[in-house]
Design a protein around this motif. Structure first.
Motif, PDB file in Angstrom:
ATOM      1  N   PRO A   1       0.809  -1.216   0.000  1.00 21.31           N
ATOM      2  CA  PRO A   1       0.000   0.000   0.000  1.00 21.31           C
ATOM      3  C   PRO A   1       0.843   1.267   0.000  1.00 21.31           C
ATOM      4  N   GLY A   2       0.241   2.357  -0.449  1.00 20.07           N
ATOM      5  CA  GLY A   2       0.884   3.668  -0.378  1.00 20.07           C
ATOM      6  C   GLY A   2       1.567   4.053  -1.678  1.00 20.07           C
ATOM      7  N   TRP A   3       2.135   5.262  -1.647  1.00 19.56           N
ATOM      8  CA  TRP A   3       2.796   5.825  -2.823  1.00 19.56           C
ATOM      9  C   TRP A   3       4.304   5.698  -2.650  1.00 19.56           C
ATOM     10  N   HIS A   4       4.959   5.198  -3.669  1.00 20.18           N
ATOM     11  CA  HIS A   4       6.414   5.021  -3.608  1.00 20.18           C
ATOM     12  C   HIS A   4       6.993   5.833  -4.757  1.00 20.18           C
TER      13      HIS A   4
ATOM     14  N   MET B   1      -3.108  12.002 -10.215  1.00 20.42           N
ATOM     15  CA  MET B   1      -3.503  10.590 -10.365  1.00 20.42           C
ATOM     16  C   MET B   1      -4.724  10.289  -9.504  1.00 20.42           C
ATOM     17  N   GLN B   2      -4.716  10.851  -8.285  1.00 22.44           N
ATOM     18  CA  GLN B   2      -5.858  10.595  -7.402  1.00 22.44           C
ATOM     19  C   GLN B   2      -7.147  11.165  -7.983  1.00 22.44           C
ATOM     20  N   ARG B   3      -7.029  12.287  -8.689  1.00 23.64           N
ATOM     21  CA  ARG B   3      -8.206  12.893  -9.308  1.00 23.64           C
ATOM     22  C   ARG B   3      -8.853  11.913 -10.293  1.00 23.64           C
ATOM     23  N   VAL B   4      -8.038  11.135 -10.988  1.00 21.17           N
ATOM     24  CA  VAL B   4      -8.585  10.128 -11.921  1.00 21.17           C
ATOM     25  C   VAL B   4      -9.162   8.955 -11.146  1.00 21.17           C
ATOM     26  N   PHE B   5      -8.441   8.490 -10.117  1.00 22.93           N
ATOM     27  CA  PHE B   5      -8.936   7.323  -9.363  1.00 22.93           C
ATOM     28  C   PHE B   5     -10.261   7.638  -8.664  1.00 22.93           C
ATOM     29  N   GLU B   6     -10.422   8.912  -8.234  1.00 24.52           N
ATOM     30  CA  GLU B   6     -11.668   9.324  -7.560  1.00 24.52           C
ATOM     31  C   GLU B   6     -12.891   9.206  -8.465  1.00 24.52           C
ATOM     32  N   ARG B   7     -12.666   9.225  -9.762  1.00 22.96           N
ATOM     33  CA  ARG B   7     -13.795   9.236 -10.692  1.00 22.96           C
ATOM     34  C   ARG B   7     -14.506   7.888 -10.753  1.00 22.96           C
TER      35      ARG B   7
ATOM     36  N   SER C   1      -4.054  -0.426  -4.336  1.00 24.23           N
ATOM     37  CA  SER C   1      -3.547  -0.323  -2.953  1.00 24.23           C
ATOM     38  C   SER C   1      -2.224   0.418  -2.948  1.00 24.23           C
ATOM     39  N   GLY C   2      -1.403   0.193  -3.934  1.00 25.50           N
ATOM     40  CA  GLY C   2      -0.122   0.905  -3.966  1.00 25.50           C
ATOM     41  C   GLY C   2       0.228   1.329  -5.379  1.00 25.50           C
ATOM     42  N   VAL C   3       1.015   2.388  -5.474  1.00 25.04           N
ATOM     43  CA  VAL C   3       1.462   2.869  -6.786  1.00 25.04           C
ATOM     44  C   VAL C   3       2.950   3.202  -6.668  1.00 25.04           C
TER      45      VAL C   3
END
Ligand code: HSE
Length: 311
Positions: free
Chosen positions: A41-44, A67-73, A79-81
């Motif tokens: 999980p989390g951002w690396h 990126m989160q703006r796209v995932f929110e849609r 879990s991790g990126v």
């Protein structure tokens, strides 16, 4: 097999003098973003090049925010990126580094999450995050772009500038955050200043479209932002003047600055040299050089995931 997405986004110079928040040109300097989903999980984040010592490596990074703006849609957020940013575009210099970062984040998330964002949706989100559309549109589309906002949607036309046109950028060794450079502008303008700029903005577009490069010098004069921003940059007026003396066809503050832009058909090396030595006389170190004009814009390549270290 998991997917790795590699996104390349060019630098951009906005305004081209009078075309505040409208005109833009893509340049041959690039940020690359490699992105993949991970089980941990989390951002690396790994950052190489510009901003490696200063940019945040957490959720406050503007690539992550995009990126989160796209995932929110919709859909399931990963879990991790894992991200690797390789940045050629200098930060806070008026060369569209934040626009490139945001476009890269949106495009990478779109490809990884298979969000099927159209180009128009991607541009709308990018312009909303950036606050103005004139860097994000050429970053996505390449070439020379003319953009107007219709509500929150950028509407644009792109075309290739004349093939003989060259760009010289003089990038000083200090930053000027766009927010600070925008705060220096007045709230209102006279009708004379408005007419000065709207006629010249139209003339820049017409001159580039019809290869009337002789018109650029007068067409690129500005009364909307440069008179308020150039005083924040020691020596800038003089550096622009010597670029014209050395043969530039037209000069401008690049975006919100502090980089200075000269357009030319020849003598790019001599113009760069004149800009650099004049700034040095003001005690300012800069890197001045010709950069290519990028015709393609955003590139997105998906490949099967392999270890970063193996690349
Ligand atoms: N049009 C924007 C400005 C560009 O001049 O503030 C910022 O890069």
């Amino acid at each position: 097999m998991e997917t790795r997405v590699t996104v390349t986004v060019p630098a951009t110079t906005a305004n081209l003098g009078p075309g505040f928040d409208s005109l833009g040109l893509a340049l041959g300097l690039y940020n690359r973003l490699e992105a993949e989903f991970r089980a941990e999980p989390g951002w690396h984040l790994e950052i190489v090049g510009a901003g490696a010592d200063t940019l945040p490596r957490d959720e406050t990074n503007i690539v992550v925010e995009a990126m989160q703006r796209v995932f929110e849609r919709g859909g399931n957020p990963p879990s991790g990126v894992r991200l690797r940013l390789t940045n050629e575009i200098p930060l806070a210099r008026g060369l569209g580094s934040s626009a490139a970062a945001r476009v890269a984040g949106l495009a990478a998330a779109n490809a990884l999450a298979q969000a099927n964002l159209s180009e128009a949706e991607l541009l709308r989100l990018a312009a909303e995050l950036e606050g103005h559309p004139d860097n994000v549109v050429p970053a996505v589309c390449g070439g020379f772009t003319v953009t107007a906002m219709a509500g929150s949607q950028p509407l644009y036309v792109r075309f290739d500038p004349p093939s003989g046109l060259r760009a010289v950028i003089a990038v000083p060794d200090f930053e000027l955050p766009t927010a600070q450079a925008r705060a220096a502008l007045p709230e209102t303008y006279s009708r004379a200043d408005a007419v000065h700029n709207l006629s010249r903005t139209a003339l820049v577009v017409a001159a580039l479209a019809s290869e009337r490069l002789d018109l650029l010098r007068a067409a690129m004069e500005d009364r909307i932002h440069q008179p308020y921003r150039l005083p924040l940059i020691p020596g800038a007026e003089e550096v622009l003047a010597v670029a014209l003396e050395a043969g530039a066809l037209g000069v401008a503050l690049s975006g919100a600055g502090p980089t200075l832009l000269a357009l030319t058909a020849e003598n790019a090396a001599a113009i760069a040299q004149a800009m650099q030595s004049t700034w040095a006389q003001h005690g300012i170190q800069c890197t001045a050089r010709e950069v290519g004009i990028e015709k393609g814009g955003l590139r997105v390549v998906s490949t099967p995931q392999v270890e970063f270290a193996a690349l």
